[in-house]
Design an enzyme around this catalytic site. Structure first.
Site, PDB file in Angstrom:
ATOM      1  CB  ALA A  67      -0.835  -0.008   1.211  1.00  0.00           C
ATOM      2  N   GLY A 112       0.118  -5.075   0.935  1.00  0.00           N
ATOM      3  CA  GLY A 112      -1.108  -5.283  -0.075  1.00  0.00           C
ATOM      4  C   GLY A 112      -0.992  -5.991  -1.176  1.00  0.00           C
ATOM      5  CD  GLU A 115      -2.986  -7.683   3.072  1.00  0.00           C
ATOM      6  OE1 GLU A 115      -3.320  -7.641   4.242  1.00  0.00           O
ATOM      7  OE2 GLU A 115      -2.693  -6.304   2.454  1.00  0.00           O
ATOM      8  CD  GLU A 135       1.395  -5.805   5.871  1.00  0.00           C
ATOM      9  OE1 GLU A 135       0.505  -5.799   4.654  1.00  0.00           O
ATOM     10  OE2 GLU A 135       1.989  -6.716   6.295  1.00  0.00           O
TER      11      GLU A 135
END
Length: 261
Positions: A67, A112, A115, A135
């Site tokens: 992200a 992300g 993911e 993260e």
């Protein structure tokens, strides 16, 4: 189809190719990318010309490197929660898309990006693919499904190890823990993804769609209820032209030709 600033989409012979297109930012996910993904996935789900979706990243370095930290760093708790909730909504839309999806992982799939790949049904990785959920090193946790999908794919203990240590794994390690279905040379990645897509397209489309529903939803049920759902879906297919074509072709020893509309 709508014009997008952060995505590219093309389709040919039943295969849709969706590319995250922010190569200067290593295809990092910001709100604009997520909003555009939310819209385009809705359109793709309704597009009868798309039978299989390939998801990849622009350039040679990254599938999606995570992200966008610059966009995230000043969010408060409420804004962070909204960001995670929306990202989860988008990735769940991909996971439950009517069509099967293949992640063609061409480099870094971190945060992300990992993911996003896990929200696809199948993952093919280039030799330079790297996966990780880093993260906790940023003071947060995976927020787009990483704490949930990773454990379902690689197992609880291995998922905890990867998330707690923020470890990045290479393609071979990812393959050995079932995070990748296949590894291929970087130059051959999209060809391999299209080859798998073509092998799916040859099958009965309604049966593929029912299989995806049975697997995805049944995984969250207890076994007895999952088997009831399987029987219901199985029986329903006997009322379709796909079943008549497939079984008639088999008994007559000819190739089945399924209606794609």
């Amino acid at each position: 189809m709508t014009k997008y600033d952060t995505l590219k989409f093309s389709k040919s012979k039943g295969i849709g190719t969706l590319t995250i297109n922010r190569p200067k930012n290593m295809n990092a996910l910001n709100m604009q990318v997520l909003r555009e993904l939310n819209i385009i996935l809705e359109d793709i789900g309704k597009d009868e010309a798309v039978q299989v979706l390939i998801v990849t990243g622009s350039g040679e370095k990254a599938f999606v490197a995570g992200a966008d930290i610059n966009e995230m760093k000043d969010k408060n708790a409420s804004e962070g929660r909204e960001f995670s909730t929306f990202g989860n909504k988008v990735f769940s839309k991909l996971e439950n898309l009517r069509q099967p999806s293949i992640a063609a992982v061409n480099g870094f799939a971190l945060g992300g990006g990992c993911e996003l790949a896990m929200a696809c049904d199948v993952r093919i990785g280039a030799e330079n693919a790297k996966f990780g959920q880093p993260e906790v090193g940023l003071g947060i946790i995976p927020g787009f499904g990483g704490t949930q999908r990773l454990s379902r794919i690689v197992g609880l203990s291995k998922a905890k190890e990867l998330i707690y240590t923020a470890k990045t794994v290479n393609a071979e390690e990812a393959f050995n823990m079932n995070l990748l279905n296949k590894i291929t040379e970087s130059s051959n990645l999209m060809a391999e993804a299209r080859l798998m897509a073509q092998s799916i397209i040859k099958q009965a489309p309604l049966a593929i769609e029912a299989s995806k529903i049975a697997i995805n939803h049944g995984y969250e049920m207890d076994l007895s209820h999952a088997l009831e759902m399987e029987a219901e879906l199985f029986g329903g297919l006997f009322a379709t032209a796909d079943q008549k074509e497939g079984m008639t072709a088999f008994t007559e020893k000819i190739k089945a030709v399924f209606n794609r509309q």
